[in-house]
Design a protein around this motif. Structure first.
Motif, PDB file in Angstrom:
ATOM      1  N   VAL B  23       0.840  -1.202   0.000  1.00  0.00           N
ATOM      2  CA  VAL B  23       0.000   0.000   0.000  1.00  0.00           C
ATOM      3  C   VAL B  23       0.876   1.252   0.000  1.00  0.00           C
ATOM      4  N   ASP B  24       1.892   1.254   0.852  1.00  0.00           N
ATOM      5  CA  ASP B  24       2.748   2.435   0.957  1.00  0.00           C
ATOM      6  C   ASP B  24       3.651   2.611  -0.266  1.00  0.00           C
ATOM      7  N   ALA B  25       3.788   1.563  -1.070  1.00  0.00           N
ATOM      8  CA  ALA B  25       4.576   1.672  -2.304  1.00  0.00           C
ATOM      9  C   ALA B  25       3.734   2.214  -3.453  1.00  0.00           C
ATOM     10  N   GLY B  26       2.458   2.492  -3.193  1.00  0.00           N
ATOM     11  CA  GLY B  26       1.630   3.111  -4.217  1.00  0.00           C
ATOM     12  C   GLY B  26       0.729   2.161  -4.985  1.00  0.00           C
ATOM     13  N   VAL B  27       0.644   0.901  -4.530  1.00  0.00           N
ATOM     14  CA  VAL B  27      -0.265  -0.050  -5.176  1.00  0.00           C
ATOM     15  C   VAL B  27      -1.706   0.410  -4.965  1.00  0.00           C
ATOM     16  N   ASP B  28      -2.525   0.361  -6.013  1.00  0.00           N
ATOM     17  CA  ASP B  28      -3.925   0.779  -5.891  1.00  0.00           C
ATOM     18  C   ASP B  28      -4.802  -0.361  -5.387  1.00  0.00           C
ATOM     19  N   ASP B  29      -4.603  -1.542  -5.942  1.00  0.00           N
ATOM     20  CA  ASP B  29      -5.403  -2.701  -5.535  1.00  0.00           C
ATOM     21  C   ASP B  29      -4.483  -3.877  -5.285  1.00  0.00           C
ATOM     22  N   LEU B  30      -4.658  -4.477  -4.128  1.00  0.00           N
ATOM     23  CA  LEU B  30      -3.794  -5.575  -3.712  1.00  0.00           C
ATOM     24  C   LEU B  30      -4.644  -6.835  -3.603  1.00  0.00           C
TER      25      LEU B  30
ATOM     26  N   VAL C  20      -9.225  -8.849 -11.614  1.00  0.00           N
ATOM     27  CA  VAL C  20      -8.692  -7.772 -12.453  1.00  0.00           C
ATOM     28  C   VAL C  20      -9.823  -7.105 -13.233  1.00  0.00           C
ATOM     29  N   VAL C  21     -10.716  -7.932 -13.798  1.00  0.00           N
ATOM     30  CA  VAL C  21     -11.826  -7.359 -14.573  1.00  0.00           C
ATOM     31  C   VAL C  21     -12.693  -6.467 -13.679  1.00  0.00           C
ATOM     32  N   ALA C  22     -12.917  -6.890 -12.446  1.00  0.00           N
ATOM     33  CA  ALA C  22     -13.724  -6.077 -11.519  1.00  0.00           C
ATOM     34  C   ALA C  22     -13.087  -4.699 -11.315  1.00  0.00           C
ATOM     35  N   VAL C  23     -11.781  -4.692 -11.084  1.00  0.00           N
ATOM     36  CA  VAL C  23     -11.073  -3.415 -10.904  1.00  0.00           C
ATOM     37  C   VAL C  23     -11.217  -2.555 -12.159  1.00  0.00           C
ATOM     38  N   ASP C  24     -11.018  -3.168 -13.308  1.00  0.00           N
ATOM     39  CA  ASP C  24     -11.076  -2.404 -14.561  1.00  0.00           C
ATOM     40  C   ASP C  24     -12.503  -1.990 -14.922  1.00  0.00           C
ATOM     41  N   ALA C  25     -13.495  -2.617 -14.291  1.00  0.00           N
ATOM     42  CA  ALA C  25     -14.893  -2.229 -14.520  1.00  0.00           C
ATOM     43  C   ALA C  25     -15.298  -1.057 -13.627  1.00  0.00           C
ATOM     44  N   GLY C  26     -14.387  -0.593 -12.774  1.00  0.00           N
ATOM     45  CA  GLY C  26     -14.676   0.585 -11.975  1.00  0.00           C
ATOM     46  C   GLY C  26     -15.082   0.304 -10.542  1.00  0.00           C
ATOM     47  N   VAL C  27     -14.968  -0.951 -10.114  1.00  0.00           N
ATOM     48  CA  VAL C  27     -15.276  -1.278  -8.723  1.00  0.00           C
ATOM     49  C   VAL C  27     -14.275  -0.580  -7.806  1.00  0.00           C
ATOM     50  N   ASP C  28     -14.757   0.022  -6.719  1.00  0.00           N
ATOM     51  CA  ASP C  28     -13.849   0.705  -5.785  1.00  0.00           C
ATOM     52  C   ASP C  28     -13.263  -0.266  -4.763  1.00  0.00           C
ATOM     53  N   ASP C  29     -14.112  -1.127  -4.222  1.00  0.00           N
ATOM     54  CA  ASP C  29     -13.649  -2.085  -3.220  1.00  0.00           C
ATOM     55  C   ASP C  29     -14.171  -3.463  -3.569  1.00  0.00           C
ATOM     56  N   LEU C  30     -13.261  -4.415  -3.608  1.00  0.00           N
ATOM     57  CA  LEU C  30     -13.596  -5.779  -4.003  1.00  0.00           C
ATOM     58  C   LEU C  30     -13.381  -6.697  -2.811  1.00  0.00           C
ATOM     59  N   PHE C  31     -14.447  -7.377  -2.386  1.00  0.00           N
ATOM     60  CA  PHE C  31     -14.337  -8.352  -1.291  1.00  0.00           C
ATOM     61  C   PHE C  31     -14.296  -9.736  -1.929  1.00  0.00           C
ATOM     62  N   SER C  32     -13.164 -10.395  -1.885  1.00  0.00           N
ATOM     63  CA  SER C  32     -13.027 -11.682  -2.570  1.00  0.00           C
ATOM     64  C   SER C  32     -13.112 -12.837  -1.584  1.00  0.00           C
ATOM     65  N   TYR C  33     -14.084 -13.715  -1.805  1.00  0.00           N
ATOM     66  CA  TYR C  33     -14.237 -14.910  -0.974  1.00  0.00           C
ATOM     67  C   TYR C  33     -13.981 -16.154  -1.819  1.00  0.00           C
ATOM     68  N   GLY C  34     -13.065 -17.013  -1.384  1.00  0.00           N
ATOM     69  CA  GLY C  34     -12.868 -18.308  -2.030  1.00  0.00           C
ATOM     70  C   GLY C  34     -13.537 -19.391  -1.214  1.00  0.00           C
ATOM     71  N   GLY C  35     -13.712 -20.563  -1.818  1.00  0.00           N
ATOM     72  CA  GLY C  35     -14.291 -21.691  -1.105  1.00  0.00           C
ATOM     73  C   GLY C  35     -15.739 -21.484  -0.714  1.00  0.00           C
ATOM     74  N   ILE C  36     -16.461 -20.721  -1.523  1.00  0.00           N
ATOM     75  CA  ILE C  36     -17.868 -20.437  -1.219  1.00  0.00           C
ATOM     76  C   ILE C  36     -18.748 -21.636  -1.593  1.00  0.00           C
ATOM     77  N   SER C  37     -19.689 -21.960  -0.723  1.00  0.00           N
ATOM     78  CA  SER C  37     -20.685 -22.987  -1.017  1.00  0.00           C
ATOM     79  C   SER C  37     -22.052 -22.459  -0.604  1.00  0.00           C
ATOM     80  N   THR C  38     -23.086 -23.201  -0.920  1.00  0.00           N
ATOM     81  CA  THR C  38     -24.429 -22.755  -0.524  1.00  0.00           C
ATOM     82  C   THR C  38     -24.559 -22.723   1.003  1.00  0.00           C
ATOM     83  N   GLU C  39     -23.642 -23.396   1.696  1.00  0.00           N
ATOM     84  CA  GLU C  39     -23.681 -23.429   3.172  1.00  0.00           C
ATOM     85  C   GLU C  39     -23.292 -22.092   3.806  1.00  0.00           C
ATOM     86  N   ASN C  40     -22.379 -21.371   3.166  1.00  0.00           N
ATOM     87  CA  ASN C  40     -21.841 -20.190   3.853  1.00  0.00           C
ATOM     88  C   ASN C  40     -22.210 -18.858   3.202  1.00  0.00           C
ATOM     89  N   VAL C  41     -23.168 -18.888   2.270  1.00  0.00           N
ATOM     90  CA  VAL C  41     -23.453 -17.674   1.514  1.00  0.00           C
ATOM     91  C   VAL C  41     -24.474 -16.764   2.210  1.00  0.00           C
TER      92      VAL C  41
END
Lengths: 288, 288, 288
Positions: B23-30, C20-41
């Motif tokens: 973040v401090d190195a200027g990365v926008d999205d990590l 990457v596509v989400a960022v380039d589509a103009g999303v400001d904050d991306l919450f990424s969840y892996g290992g998602i199933s119908t149990e934890n959604v």
């Protein structure tokens, strides 16, 4: 310098709720960790405190969440034990929303009652939210009857709260049946139900028997709720002379408190936001 | 176009340290991935290289970290093997801070010594940091004695370094006792201790016996350190005629190198930042 | 208010491509969840819908991805079942790129053919992408022959598509050998190969025998491809009178559709972007 919040969540999937609130509280970068335990927190805290200079550390902070409150409390102790003198960052604990919910309940009640002169009863008082509601009420000078199915556990929680605040008075009580619970509510101006999900203390039609209750608050968001006559969205709804709030009814205040608490983490690098600090913040919002 | 850094961390919890620095190195999205192995890296690399046009790929980069350096090296090879011709992104490897720490140590020494004319000794020279310190020193023309408990492993590491740089001279040595270690230090202007956590090479009071040592550096941040007379925060502190640095004492330089290296990833889409490249960057910072 | 995209990925490592596509589509904050199933959604969806006011919910959205399309479909149903009336957010399903790839294939074909008057054949028509290509072609009025090794499964998929669109005509066919597959292609102006990775339907040299095929599209990105004469990067390349596209050849259109679809999630809080909606968006891009 960007404001970084590090989310320590004891659940496998870090809370989406806490993440949205963090963004809306003005956090620039949110590092979300799921599956956090006291085993893996030290290295992460060191990463937080050894990457920015002492003067810049107020721009990094830690948020502790997840559904298991006791685990969150243990994480909070571990985080504080991982600091090195001034190399520390502010930290907030709100596992399962326990602190913001308890603070919101008391703030809601305080719109109708002088808490310092109030006789209150907390049903489900040994659970994480109930404990905190009782703690805050006592700290404001209230007379609090703390009710649990087990009189022994109720007494233990009262003893614990007496180490947390010297104000107010606490009185433990054991109650299991509806009649016993109603008995505990007699003579109380404020009734707060803070039981576990699925536990109904007072069935439909019983609210009218709480003759002395000026305010009744049910903090269970998922039906069946603890006081069946109260709807989850009730917000200062008067039912038979009692002003009632449901969990979503205090949700607006809770959200404000949560956002303000997160934002305040970045004012200094040595804040520890637990029950009393979060209630203090809630009062400031209410008075603003 | 936003600068995206993809963090591949071999530990379950991606390093908080590396995240703050990014973040401090200027990365926008990590994008932080924990639990990375050579098994799961290919699909992620393809996601990195097939989402932006060739002219924009310099805005995406990969950082490899985690506590296990050998795993990080394997990931670096796998990442590079996953590229398709010009469809590639810049990548930096700094597992356990090995490259930035080694570069910082040599930069610190170079403030007091002409490295090309220096006889150096590296204690713990077969570990990931020690190996890299010896490699960088040799690449700058130094005469390096590389010490390990096992003379055989010391010889193997020297052989490996000779394939990495043609400059300097390398001399393996086996030493286990304090006397043997002191013997290895005789006649050396630069002593670097890069042992594993908990390994003390030279106990308290021994530093004064390193008569020829103009500079002594201990890279162990957690006590007991490798040269007991040196404090972790010592920074060019003169002890009995020897200029001493502890791990935190070189930490400021290390952080600058780390940040600059991450920032430089976004200057082109074909950078590979490993030991020599990161040291070269460190020299530019020092000379700037 | 910041635009938050919540990525539900059924794979352990949330797709880097989708991030990457989400960022380039103009999303400001991306919450990424892996290992998602119908149990934890459910809890995560509640976090999404109960944190912002109804008027602001269009700034939060959900993206469902991962390599297993059937799991993604189940997650989509579960997400929608977790909403409470107006408390909902827009959601897009594109597991394994199935919808954006199918839409891109039809958009590519439509540059050369009037789809409503086209006789098409879809090889590998029972897989997630083939199914969606056939569905979209039928919805545009085409006559679609849907081919699978199993005639029975081909018939089942045709029946399913008839519940999804009333336009066009669908004709199932079973074919396993090259001769049987070629037979299925006779008289078809459009040939789309959408088989699983590693499945080659038509070997080298066979393309010239597709006398009637004006357009042939192979959606397999990893060799061996489904129609061996087509290169993965072919883009409107004419081979023996047939205009050919490989997977990367339609990749540019696919990326535009993907980005536009993510961006459109934030126009309202009640969008559900599945096959027809994503194709409709793709047509608007094409016509713009």
């Amino acid at each position: 310098m960007k404001k970084i919040l590090i989310q320590f969540d004891t659940d496998a999937m870090p809370s989406c709720f806490d993440r949205v609130v963090a963004v809306d509280a003005g956090v620039d970068d949110l590092f979300s960790y799921g599956g956090i335990s006291t085993e893996n927190v030290v290295g992460l805290v060191h990463g937080a405190i050894f990457t920015r200079g002492p003067g810049s550390l107020k721009n990094t902070a830690i948020f502790i969440g997840g559904s298991r409150v006791a685990d969150g409390e243990a994480i909070l102790r571990k985080v504080q034990a991982s600091y090195y003198g001034p190399m520390r960052v502010s930290v907030m604990m709100d596992s399962n929303g326990c602190n913001t919910t308890a603070a919101a309940a008391v703030v809601a009640a305080a719109q109708h009652l002088d808490i310092s002169a109030t006789r209150a009863v907390v049903l489900g008082g040994t659970g994480p939210v109930g404990h905190r509601v009782a703690q805050i009420l006592a700290s404001q000078g209230a007379n609090v009857r703390l009710v649990s199915r087990s009189a022994e556990r109720a007494a233990e929680t009262c003893d614990l709260i007496r180490t947390q605040t010297e104000s107010g008075t606490l009185e433990p009580a054991g109650a299991a049946t509806v009649d016993e619970l109603l008995n505990c509510c007699h003579g109380r101006e404020l009734v707060v139900a803070a039981g576990a999900a699925g536990v109904c203390f007072l069935p439909t039609g019983v609210l009218s028997q709480l003759g002395d209750a000026a305010v009744a608050i049910d903090l269970n968001a998922v039906p069946p709720v603890g006081i069946a006559d109260i709807g989850v969205t009730d917000k200062a709804k008067v039912i038979g002379g009692t002003t009632c709030y449901g969990a979503i009814g205090v949700g607006g205040i809770k959200m404000k408190i949560h956002r303000a608490a997160v934002a305040s983490l970045f004012e200094a690098n040595d804040r520890v936001l637990d029950t009393p600090e979060i209630f203090s913040l809630a009062q400031n919002i209410q008075n603003a």
